[in-house]
Design a protein around this motif. Structure first.
Motif, PDB file in Angstrom:
ATOM      1  N   ALA A 268     -11.263  -0.357   2.982  1.00 43.78           N
ATOM      2  CA  ALA A 268     -12.150   0.712   3.446  1.00 43.78           C
ATOM      3  C   ALA A 268     -11.516   2.085   3.276  1.00 43.78           C
ATOM      4  O   ALA A 268     -12.205   3.069   2.985  1.00 43.78           O
ATOM      5  N   GLY A 269     -10.189   2.165   3.457  1.00 46.37           N
ATOM      6  CA  GLY A 269      -9.514   3.452   3.304  1.00 46.37           C
ATOM      7  C   GLY A 269      -9.564   3.958   1.886  1.00 46.37           C
ATOM      8  O   GLY A 269      -9.809   5.151   1.647  1.00 46.37           O
ATOM      9  N   VAL A 270      -9.323   3.084   0.917  1.00 42.66           N
ATOM     10  CA  VAL A 270      -9.382   3.480  -0.491  1.00 42.66           C
ATOM     11  C   VAL A 270     -10.796   3.926  -0.856  1.00 42.66           C
ATOM     12  O   VAL A 270     -10.985   4.920  -1.567  1.00 42.66           O
ATOM     13  N   VAL A 271     -11.793   3.208  -0.354  1.00 44.82           N
ATOM     14  CA  VAL A 271     -13.176   3.589  -0.620  1.00 44.82           C
ATOM     15  C   VAL A 271     -13.475   4.966  -0.048  1.00 44.82           C
ATOM     16  O   VAL A 271     -14.061   5.827  -0.720  1.00 44.82           O
ATOM     17  N   ARG A 272     -13.042   5.222   1.184  1.00 41.72           N
ATOM     18  CA  ARG A 272     -13.341   6.508   1.813  1.00 41.72           C
ATOM     19  C   ARG A 272     -12.597   7.645   1.115  1.00 41.72           C
ATOM     20  O   ARG A 272     -13.168   8.723   0.892  1.00 41.72           O
TER      21      ARG A 272
ATOM     22  N   GLY B 223       0.800  -1.220   0.000  1.00 40.07           N
ATOM     23  CA  GLY B 223       0.000   0.000   0.000  1.00 40.07           C
ATOM     24  C   GLY B 223       0.832   1.269   0.000  1.00 40.07           C
ATOM     25  O   GLY B 223       2.062   1.255  -0.005  1.00 40.07           O
ATOM     26  N   TYR B 224       0.135   2.402   0.018  1.00 37.39           N
ATOM     27  CA  TYR B 224       0.770   3.720   0.028  1.00 37.39           C
ATOM     28  C   TYR B 224       1.109   4.146   1.455  1.00 37.39           C
ATOM     29  O   TYR B 224       0.234   4.131   2.338  1.00 37.39           O
ATOM     30  N   ARG B 225       2.356   4.546   1.674  1.00 37.12           N
ATOM     31  CA  ARG B 225       2.726   5.136   2.973  1.00 37.12           C
ATOM     32  C   ARG B 225       2.046   6.493   3.082  1.00 37.12           C
ATOM     33  O   ARG B 225       2.209   7.373   2.243  1.00 37.12           O
ATOM     34  N   VAL B 226       1.268   6.669   4.143  1.00 43.43           N
ATOM     35  CA  VAL B 226       0.445   7.871   4.305  1.00 43.43           C
ATOM     36  C   VAL B 226       1.303   9.072   4.682  1.00 43.43           C
ATOM     37  O   VAL B 226       2.178   8.981   5.548  1.00 43.43           O
TER      38      VAL B 226
ATOM     39  N   ASP C 185      -3.778  14.698   8.003  1.00 41.73           N
ATOM     40  CA  ASP C 185      -4.790  15.678   8.368  1.00 41.73           C
ATOM     41  C   ASP C 185      -5.452  16.310   7.143  1.00 41.73           C
ATOM     42  O   ASP C 185      -6.357  17.146   7.286  1.00 41.73           O
ATOM     43  N   HIS C 186      -5.028  15.923   5.960  1.00 43.07           N
ATOM     44  CA  HIS C 186      -5.603  16.481   4.735  1.00 43.07           C
ATOM     45  C   HIS C 186      -7.027  15.972   4.542  1.00 43.07           C
ATOM     46  O   HIS C 186      -7.374  14.859   4.953  1.00 43.07           O
ATOM     47  N   TRP C 187      -7.875  16.781   3.866  1.00 42.05           N
ATOM     48  CA  TRP C 187      -9.275  16.386   3.681  1.00 42.05           C
ATOM     49  C   TRP C 187      -9.424  15.085   2.880  1.00 42.05           C
ATOM     50  O   TRP C 187     -10.439  14.376   3.020  1.00 42.05           O
ATOM     51  N   VAL C 188      -8.449  14.743   2.069  1.00 44.78           N
ATOM     52  CA  VAL C 188      -8.526  13.487   1.316  1.00 44.78           C
ATOM     53  C   VAL C 188      -8.629  12.292   2.263  1.00 44.78           C
ATOM     54  O   VAL C 188      -9.302  11.300   1.963  1.00 44.78           O
ATOM     55  N   TYR C 189      -7.972  12.375   3.429  1.00 47.34           N
ATOM     56  CA  TYR C 189      -7.953  11.260   4.387  1.00 47.34           C
ATOM     57  C   TYR C 189      -9.055  11.361   5.439  1.00 47.34           C
ATOM     58  O   TYR C 189      -9.131  10.502   6.332  1.00 47.34           O
ATOM     59  N   GLU C 190      -9.905  12.358   5.357  1.00 41.53           N
ATOM     60  CA  GLU C 190     -10.928  12.546   6.374  1.00 41.53           C
ATOM     61  C   GLU C 190     -11.769  11.272   6.549  1.00 41.53           C
ATOM     62  O   GLU C 190     -12.253  10.684   5.575  1.00 41.53           O
ATOM     63  N   GLY C 191     -11.928  10.835   7.781  1.00 44.03           N
ATOM     64  CA  GLY C 191     -12.762   9.692   8.079  1.00 44.03           C
ATOM     65  C   GLY C 191     -12.097   8.341   7.899  1.00 44.03           C
ATOM     66  O   GLY C 191     -12.716   7.308   8.170  1.00 44.03           O
TER      67      GLY C 191
ATOM     68  N   LEU D 246      -2.110   3.046   3.134  1.00 43.84           N
ATOM     69  CA  LEU D 246      -3.405   2.990   2.469  1.00 43.84           C
ATOM     70  C   LEU D 246      -3.428   1.804   1.511  1.00 43.84           C
ATOM     71  O   LEU D 246      -2.554   1.669   0.657  1.00 43.84           O
ATOM     72  N   GLY D 247      -4.417   0.940   1.643  1.00 42.70           N
ATOM     73  CA  GLY D 247      -4.535  -0.205   0.742  1.00 42.70           C
ATOM     74  C   GLY D 247      -3.655  -1.372   1.103  1.00 42.70           C
ATOM     75  O   GLY D 247      -3.497  -2.299   0.297  1.00 42.70           O
ATOM     76  N   ALA D 248      -3.063  -1.372   2.290  1.00 46.06           N
ATOM     77  CA  ALA D 248      -2.198  -2.484   2.694  1.00 46.06           C
ATOM     78  C   ALA D 248      -2.979  -3.797   2.669  1.00 46.06           C
ATOM     79  O   ALA D 248      -4.126  -3.860   3.097  1.00 46.06           O
ATOM     80  N   GLY D 249      -2.326  -4.832   2.135  1.00 40.12           N
ATOM     81  CA  GLY D 249      -2.964  -6.126   2.028  1.00 40.12           C
ATOM     82  C   GLY D 249      -3.697  -6.354   0.725  1.00 40.12           C
ATOM     83  O   GLY D 249      -4.183  -7.456   0.468  1.00 40.12           O
ATOM     84  N   THR D 250      -3.772  -5.349  -0.122  1.00 40.87           N
ATOM     85  CA  THR D 250      -4.416  -5.467  -1.426  1.00 40.87           C
ATOM     86  C   THR D 250      -3.404  -5.146  -2.525  1.00 40.87           C
ATOM     87  O   THR D 250      -2.417  -4.438  -2.284  1.00 40.87           O
TER      88      THR D 250
END
Length: 450
Positions: free
Chosen positions: A427-431, A296-299, A303-309, A324-328
């Protein structure tokens, strides 16, 4: 939506290859197969539609099961786009661009029992400049094929968009090429999956859209790598690429690569539009879509709005950064990146030396070097054109980020983002995708990121 026909079958042989390649057809000319016409009813909603052709008697046809969303890949089928008579008439703020030039470049014009191997990659036809077009590999869009890329990238993501209730209209590369004002009614343009081949008009129209405050989400990679020149009333295109013809390169350097300076290229790095380039990324060879890491992507900048939630952390709290996306298999099978350097805290920043806008903010990064031993060796982004740069010029990394220059441009930096999101594998990629779509398709000018 409908059943059409029956239609009379007509025997039509494919055109022979001009170089005499046995058992293969020419990808360069119109196959002149007779068309079947179907009038689209006025009440059909905008979308990408699948046509399934079934040969046989009416009784045989009735026994063929309807295709579902898990079984649309294959031959004897084709897709087409239904658009409203007036762009934006449905109130949709999102325009989904199907990457049809790229689809045609890879279309081998096979059928289930015959490999014709007629494409821009399999037995291509290279011609010198003349009255019918510039120098380059010539490819007709009027050839049979099947459904592959639509099944892999687009279908899962379109299904996800519909489940999420996003109003979307659709277009093809040809629509964007031919219609300068096509983008005006929309707030957000989507480029999805594998979007490699772009005409100059397509690129100009998107760049103007961004300058005017429109937004783009490149949920894709290997994006805008080759320039194409539509010819023959836009029913074919020519592109001077580095693909073999027989055992030889017909012309190097290939002058329709976007990033190199003239006369060896176009001189307009794709980074200036997308923020990233296949030049700084790569691909995993082997059986498509190939092995790839699942790290996955190292975050960065959690705090950016892209990662909100998402609940993801970037390590600024003293703990390790999340991925982000670890395991896929999010990264690949092809991915794009930006030239970057790290600061004292290890945070990657775009340097801009490759054309990436100065305001580009790297939100996620996956270093492609070194390649782990348990995966195929990664091919360098311009592995297929070593005449340009004989050695790697900097670190390569799949890169997710965005910039603002009038409108906002988000890039996922990987071809398989729509697969992971569409199948809801992370779930992170979806959000993140929801955050991007909700923010960038909203009314009015986009608020600057930071």
């Amino acid at each position: 939506m409908a059943e059409a026909g029956p239609y009379p079958g007509v025997s039509a042989a494919p055109p022979p290859h001009p170089d005499g390649v046995p058992e293969h057809a020419s990808p360069a000319v119109d196959w002149n197969w007779p068309p079947y016409h179907h009038t689209v009813p006025e009440d059909w909603p905008p979308g990408i539609y699948l046509a399934h052709f079934v040969a046989g008697t009416e009784q045989q046809v009735r026994r063929v099961p309807m295709l579902d969303d898990s079984d649309i890949e294959g031959f004897e089928r084709e897709f087409f786009v239904v658009r409203p008579r007036r762009a934006g008439a449905t109130g949709a703020r999102i325009l989904y661009k199907k990457s049809t030039y790229t689809r045609h470049a890879y279309n081998r014009a096979d059928r289930a029992d015959v490999q014709r191997a007629a494409s821009l990659y399999d037995h291509p036809v290279h011609r010198q400049a003349g009255p019918d077009g510039p120098r380059g590999h010539r490819l007709s869009l009027h050839r049979p094929g099947g459904v592959i890329d639509l099944a892999y990238w687009d279908a899962p993501f379109i299904a996800w968009l519909e489940r999420g209730g996003y109003p979307v209209e659709y277009c093809t590369d040809l629509d964007l090429h031919e219609e300068p004002g096509l983008l005006a009614p929309y707030r957000l343009l989507l480029s999805v999956g594998h979007d490699e081949y772009w005409s100059a008009a397509m690129r100009d129209h998107v760049a103007q859209f961004v300058r005017d405050g429109g937004n783009v989400a490149f949920l894709s990679a290997n994006t805008c790598w080759w320039r194409v020149h539509p010819v023959d009333g836009n029913s074919a295109f020519v592109s001077d690429t580095d693909h073999h013809v027989g055992e030889e390169y017909p012309h190097l350097p290939a002058t329709d690569q976007w990033w190199p300076a003239p006369p060896d290229g176009v001189g307009e790095p794709e980074n200036t539009l997308t923020g990233v380039s296949f030049r700084n990324g790569g691909m995993w060879p082997g059986d498509w879509p190939g092995d790839r890491p699942r790290d996955g992507y190292r975050v960065q900048h959690a705090d950016h709005w892209v990662y909100e939630g998402t609940g993801l952390r970037d390590g600024s709290d003293g703990g390790p950064a999340d991925a982000l996306g670890a395991g896929t298999p999010l990264i690949g099978y092809e991915c794009d990146g930006a030239a970057f350097a790290r600061d004292a805290n290890g945070v990657a920043h775009a340097t801009g030396v490759d054309g990436t806008p100065e305001s580009f903010l790297i939100l996620g990064i996956y270093l492609l070097d070194p390649v782990h031993d348990d995966f195929h060796h990664l091919k360098w982004g311009h592995w297929n054109c070593p005449a340009r740069e004989p050695a790697i010029t900097g670190p390569r990394a799949a890169t997710m980020g965005l910039y603002t220059a009038g409108g906002t441009v988000f890039t996922a930096g990987t071809t398989d983002w729509p697969v992971i999101c569409g199948r809801e594998l992370d779930a992170g990629v979806v959000r993140v995708t929801r955050n991007v779509l909700d923010r960038l398709s909203g009314p009015g000018p986009t608020t600057p990121e930071r």
